[in-house]
Design an enzyme around this catalytic site. Structure first.
Site, PDB file in Angstrom:
ATOM      1  N   THR A  98      -3.249 -39.313  15.955  1.00  0.00           N
ATOM      2  CA  THR A  98      -2.578 -38.891  14.714  1.00  0.00           C
ATOM      3  C   THR A  98      -1.470 -39.863  14.315  1.00  0.00           C
ATOM      4  OG1 THR A  98      -3.077 -36.551  14.962  1.00  0.00           O
ATOM      5  CG2 THR A  98      -1.179 -37.042  13.639  1.00  0.00           C
TER       6      THR A  98
ATOM      7  N   ARG B  64     -13.536 -27.839  12.687  1.00  0.00           N
ATOM      8  CA  ARG B  64     -12.251 -27.518  13.328  1.00  0.00           C
ATOM      9  C   ARG B  64     -11.084 -28.091  12.505  1.00  0.00           C
ATOM     10  NH1 ARG B  64      -7.804 -30.825  15.374  1.00  0.00           N
ATOM     11  NH2 ARG B  64      -6.812 -29.704  17.054  1.00  0.00           N
ATOM     12  N   VAL B  65     -10.064 -27.297  12.309  1.00  0.00           N
ATOM     13  CA  VAL B  65      -8.862 -27.751  11.608  1.00  0.00           C
ATOM     14  C   VAL B  65      -7.686 -27.572  12.550  1.00  0.00           C
ATOM     15  CG1 VAL B  65      -7.325 -27.343   9.659  1.00  0.00           C
ATOM     16  CG2 VAL B  65      -9.799 -27.142   9.351  1.00  0.00           C
ATOM     17  N   GLY B  66      -6.933 -28.643  12.768  1.00  0.00           N
ATOM     18  CA  GLY B  66      -5.749 -28.564  13.629  1.00  0.00           C
ATOM     19  C   GLY B  66      -4.493 -28.350  12.803  1.00  0.00           C
ATOM     20  N   ASP B  67      -3.371 -28.738  13.363  1.00  0.00           N
ATOM     21  CA  ASP B  67      -2.086 -28.540  12.679  1.00  0.00           C
ATOM     22  C   ASP B  67      -1.846 -29.527  11.543  1.00  0.00           C
ATOM     23  OD1 ASP B  67      -1.973 -30.519  14.850  1.00  0.00           O
ATOM     24  OD2 ASP B  67       0.115 -30.781  14.210  1.00  0.00           O
TER      25      ASP B  67
ATOM     26  N   THR C 118       2.676 -34.167  16.087  1.00  0.00           N
ATOM     27  CA  THR C 118       1.455 -34.712  16.684  1.00  0.00           C
ATOM     28  C   THR C 118       1.268 -34.025  18.024  1.00  0.00           C
ATOM     29  OG1 THR C 118       0.445 -36.665  17.705  1.00  0.00           O
ATOM     30  CG2 THR C 118       2.837 -36.681  17.526  1.00  0.00           C
ATOM     31  N   GLY C 119       0.028 -33.948  18.483  1.00  0.00           N
ATOM     32  CA  GLY C 119      -0.242 -33.294  19.756  1.00  0.00           C
ATOM     33  C   GLY C 119      -1.431 -32.363  19.629  1.00  0.00           C
TER      34      GLY C 119
ATOM     35  N   GLY D   2      -3.301 -29.638  18.370  1.00  0.00           N
ATOM     36  CA  GLY D   2      -3.052 -28.836  17.178  1.00  0.00           C
ATOM     37  C   GLY D   2      -3.064 -27.350  17.418  1.00  0.00           C
TER      38      GLY D   2
HETATM   39  N1  ASP Z   1      -2.422 -32.752  16.003  1.00  0.00           N
HETATM   40  C1  ASP Z   1      -3.705 -33.397  15.876  1.00  0.00           C
HETATM   41  C2  ASP Z   1      -4.781 -32.356  15.843  1.00  0.00           C
HETATM   42  O1  ASP Z   1      -4.712 -31.420  16.609  1.00  0.00           O
HETATM   43  C3  ASP Z   1      -3.985 -34.353  16.961  1.00  0.00           C
HETATM   44  C4  ASP Z   1      -2.848 -35.265  17.330  1.00  0.00           C
HETATM   45  O2  ASP Z   1      -1.742 -35.133  16.854  1.00  0.00           O
HETATM   46  O3  ASP Z   1      -3.048 -36.164  18.100  1.00  0.00           O
HETATM   47  O4  ASP Z   1      -5.720 -32.530  15.119  1.00  0.00           O
END
Ligand code: ASP
Length: 290
Positions: free
Chosen positions: A159, A187-190, A209-210, A212
């Site tokens: 990200t 799939r939808v993350g944060d 980031t991280g 989600g």
């Molecule tokens: N937050 C992002 C997601 O979950 C991934 C990331 O930040 O590395 O899609």
């Protein structure tokens, strides 16, 4: 006229022992370009969009060109952007094969009455409004720095994001991703969610980031903003969100800028690719402990 402050991140997914000198160098170049834009009086919104555009097109990060296919074998892109001065926001989710997802998100913000478009509707919007499309998706995407070919099924993540305070005192935040490697189709993350992934108001701008799923359930960027508004220091506001992510079993990182020119990055993963610069701070770029 307020002075400026800018933080960029290239994700909280780096692994200790791997070489991230290429992304550190790239982030330094982008922070320097952002510094020049800020000095020239460009808006925080333009600064965060242009830094994220460069990261999306580079293929060095898990965003735009550096994204990996989902479990059905194709890339789905997520991005969001927020203008702190106006509280306008735009986002795209599960968008296929555009070169600059964050610019399509800004298009949603500026050209529609909506905050988010997803899937085929987002793609149709990008096509109809003339946003740049990936000409040959089959050969466009590449492995980002620090990820090995054998790892594209693993829950690797990256990200990119940016926060900025411009010389007129306006804040903005932007975040863009290809999501976690090996994710399910749809799939939808944060990252495309205004609140968890990206937040900007008149006091603070935050990009997360991280993992989600854990960021969403911790409140993410908005949790940081509310803690800061409630009187916590910037460091404590971010740390309390990260502690909640850790309690839920995930790892994450966040960058933030405030209206009074503070900058902060924290993470509870092994590292976070990042660079920052401000009117009173020299440019710094690092991946692990600085
Ligand atoms: N937050 C992002 C997601 O979950 C991934 C990331 O930040 O590395 O899609």
């Amino acid at each position: 006229m307020t002075e400026f402050a800018i933080y960029l991140h290239g994700g909280a997914g780096p692994r200790a022992g791997r070489d991230y000198s290429e992304t550190e160098q790239h982030l330094s170049v982008l922070a320097e370009a952002a510094r020049k834009q800020a000095l020239a009086g460009r808006s925080a919104l333009d600064i965060v969009e242009s830094a994220v555009n460069a990261m999306e097109a580079s293929g060095l990060y898990v965003a735009g060109r550096g994204s990996a296919p989902n479990s059905a074998g194709y890339v789905e892109l997520d991005a969001s952007i927020m203008n702190g001065a106006s509280r306008e926001a735009g986002a795209v989710a599960c968008l296929r094969d555009v070169v600059y997802p964050i610019t399509v998100a800004r298009g949603v913000m500026e050209q529609t009455d909506h905050v988010m478009l997803a899937g085929t509707g987002a793609r149709a919007f990008a096509e109809q409004r003339g946003f740049e499309l990936v000409p040959e998706p089959g050969s466009y995407y590449r492995l980002p720095v620090g990820v090995e070919a054998s790892e594209t099924e693993a829950p690797t993540h990256g990200t990119v994001g940016a926060v900025a305070l411009d010389r007129h005192g306006r804040l903005a935040a932007a975040t863009s991703t290809g999501g976690t490697f090996g994710k399910l189709e749809g799939r939808v993350g944060d990252t495309p969610l205004i609140g968890p992934g990206t937040w900007a108001d008149d006091q603070i701008a935050v990009s997360c980031t991280g993992v989600g799923e854990h960021i969403i359930r911790s409140g993410g960027a908005l949790a940081v903003a509310l803690a800061y508004r409630g009187g916590a220091s910037l460091e404590d506001a971010i740390q309390s969100m990260l502690d909640e992510v850790a309690r839920l079993g995930g790892d994450a990182g966040a960058i933030a800028a405030t209206a009074d020119g503070q900058l902060c990055a924290r993470w509870n993963s092994e590292g976070m690719k990042r660079a920052c610069v401000a009117h009173d701070q020299p440019l710094r770029s690092a991946t692990f402990v600085s």
